[in-house]
Design an enzyme around this catalytic site. Structure first.
Site, mmCIF file in Angstrom:
data_model
loop_
_atom_site.group_PDB
_atom_site.id
_atom_site.type_symbol
_atom_site.label_atom_id
_atom_site.label_comp_id
_atom_site.label_asym_id
_atom_site.label_seq_id
_atom_site.Cartn_x
_atom_site.Cartn_y
_atom_site.Cartn_z
ATOM 1 N N ARG A 46 0.860 -1.194 0.000
ATOM 2 C CA ARG A 46 0.000 0.000 0.000
ATOM 3 C C ARG A 46 0.890 1.235 0.000
ATOM 4 O O ARG A 46 1.288 1.718 1.048
ATOM 5 C CB ARG A 46 -0.914 -0.022 1.231
ATOM 6 N N SER A 117 -12.873 -2.839 1.285
ATOM 7 C CA SER A 117 -13.061 -2.212 2.601
ATOM 8 C C SER A 117 -14.551 -2.008 2.857
ATOM 9 O O SER A 117 -15.273 -1.518 1.989
ATOM 10 C CB SER A 117 -12.377 -0.841 2.647
ATOM 11 N N LYS A 146 -3.983 6.224 8.383
ATOM 12 C CA LYS A 146 -4.682 6.525 7.127
ATOM 13 C C LYS A 146 -5.258 7.933 7.250
ATOM 14 O O LYS A 146 -6.096 8.188 8.112
ATOM 15 C CB LYS A 146 -5.796 5.481 6.934
HETATM 16 C C1 TPS Z 1 -7.544 -5.292 4.328
HETATM 17 N N1 TPS Z 1 -7.690 0.885 5.739
HETATM 18 C C2 TPS Z 1 -8.592 0.973 6.753
HETATM 19 S S1 TPS Z 1 -7.917 1.490 8.202
HETATM 20 C C3 TPS Z 1 -6.358 1.554 7.545
HETATM 21 C C4 TPS Z 1 -6.410 1.203 6.180
HETATM 22 C C5 TPS Z 1 -5.241 1.187 5.288
HETATM 23 C C6 TPS Z 1 -5.168 1.996 8.350
HETATM 24 C C7 TPS Z 1 -4.623 0.930 9.278
HETATM 25 O O1 TPS Z 1 -3.403 1.353 9.879
HETATM 26 N N2 TPS Z 1 -8.753 -3.260 4.863
HETATM 27 C C8 TPS Z 1 -7.691 -3.819 4.256
HETATM 28 N N3 TPS Z 1 -6.757 -3.079 3.617
HETATM 29 C C9 TPS Z 1 -6.875 -1.718 3.597
HETATM 30 N N4 TPS Z 1 -5.930 -0.996 2.950
HETATM 31 C C10 TPS Z 1 -7.950 -1.085 4.260
HETATM 32 C C11 TPS Z 1 -8.897 -1.913 4.857
HETATM 33 C C12 TPS Z 1 -8.076 0.428 4.376
HETATM 34 P P1 TPS Z 1 -2.998 0.985 11.394
HETATM 35 O O2 TPS Z 1 -2.925 -0.499 11.506
HETATM 36 O O3 TPS Z 1 -1.642 1.617 11.570
HETATM 37 O O4 TPS Z 1 -4.047 1.606 12.296
#
Ligand code: TPS
Length: 217
Positions: A46, A117, A146
């Site tokens: 990502r 998502s 994010k």
């Molecule tokens: C499998 N997304 C939702 S919250 C987030 C992201 C990138 C940040 C988490 O960061 N589900 C999947 N992949 C994605 N890219 C998303 C949702 C979108 P942290 O773990 O640092 O809180």
């Protein structure tokens, strides 16, 4: 016939590491190798956020990380970049509700894994009908990683989807740390997806190992 059956996908989703160069304290390839040593079961490239690579640099990093995953037998998913996923022959693509329409993504990627998502129960039915193989449900807890993240939905959304009869593979994402990972599993998730809990850890191997203990119990 899909490239990966549902049972294998559920297993692969147990400890799903999501990362790009903007999330790392050291070389992304090093972080990924350490995360694999710690036991991650799936990886999503990502490349977003401040200072994210684009063009040829993004492609070169993706190629390097794909190779590392391939050698280790870890499924490699690309976030929101179908041309890149196809060029690398990646295992799948993850898209948000604002990205490529789900049905168009499914058409383009064929039998590769398609993750979507989901932030609200109302999004679930259409996502399945349009071709999603798994949901990334969240943000479960508040996240700073994010920039455009919605407000946290709590573990209640996973519970609600399960109680409504959705059996599709699901991971929770957003603000997941070793302290709260078990609550995500108890709500009915197949696994947890994390960025900062692994990528920003001082000891990446140990961070992945600790999370792994929370999801394999
Ligand atoms: C499998 N997304 C939702 S919250 C987030 C992201 C990138 C940040 C988490 O960061 N589900 C999947 N992949 C994605 N890219 C998303 C949702 C979108 P942290 O773990 O640092 O809180």
């Amino acid at each position: 016939m899909k490239r990966m059956n549902e049972k294998a996908l559920r297993e692969a989703l147990k400890l799903y590491f999501v990362m790009g160069s903007a999330n790392c304290r050291e070389e992304p390839a090093e972080v990924l190798k350490k995360a694999i040593a710690g036991g991650i079961t799936m990886f999503q490239f990502r490349e977003k956020g401040k200072g994210a690579l684009t063009g040829a640099e993004k492609f070169a990093l993706a190629e390097e990380l794909h190779y590392i995953c391939k050698k280790a037998g870890i499924p490699f998913i690309v976030d929101d970049d179908i041309p890149l996923a196809l060029a690398l022959n990646a295992d799948g693509v993850h898209i948000g509700q604002e990205d490529e329409p789900i049905e168009r993504a499914r058409e383009k990627i064929g039998d590769r894994i398609l993750g979507v998502s989901v932030h609200r129960a109302e999004e679930a039915k259409a996502a399945i009908e349009k071709g999603a193989d798994y949901f990334g449900v969240g943000p479960i807890f508040p996240t700073k990683t994010k920039e455009d993240a919605r407000s946290a939905v709590g573990t209640g959304l996973i519970r609600k989807l399960r109680s409504e009869g959705y059996t599709i593979p699901m991971v929770g994402i957003g603000g997941i740390q070793p302290e709260n990972a078990a609550s995500v599993m108890e709500a009915g998730a197949d696994g947890v997806a994390v960025i900062s809990a692994i990528s920003a850890a001082e000891n990446v191997v140990r961070a992945a190992k600790t999370l792994k203990e929370c999801v394999f119990y």
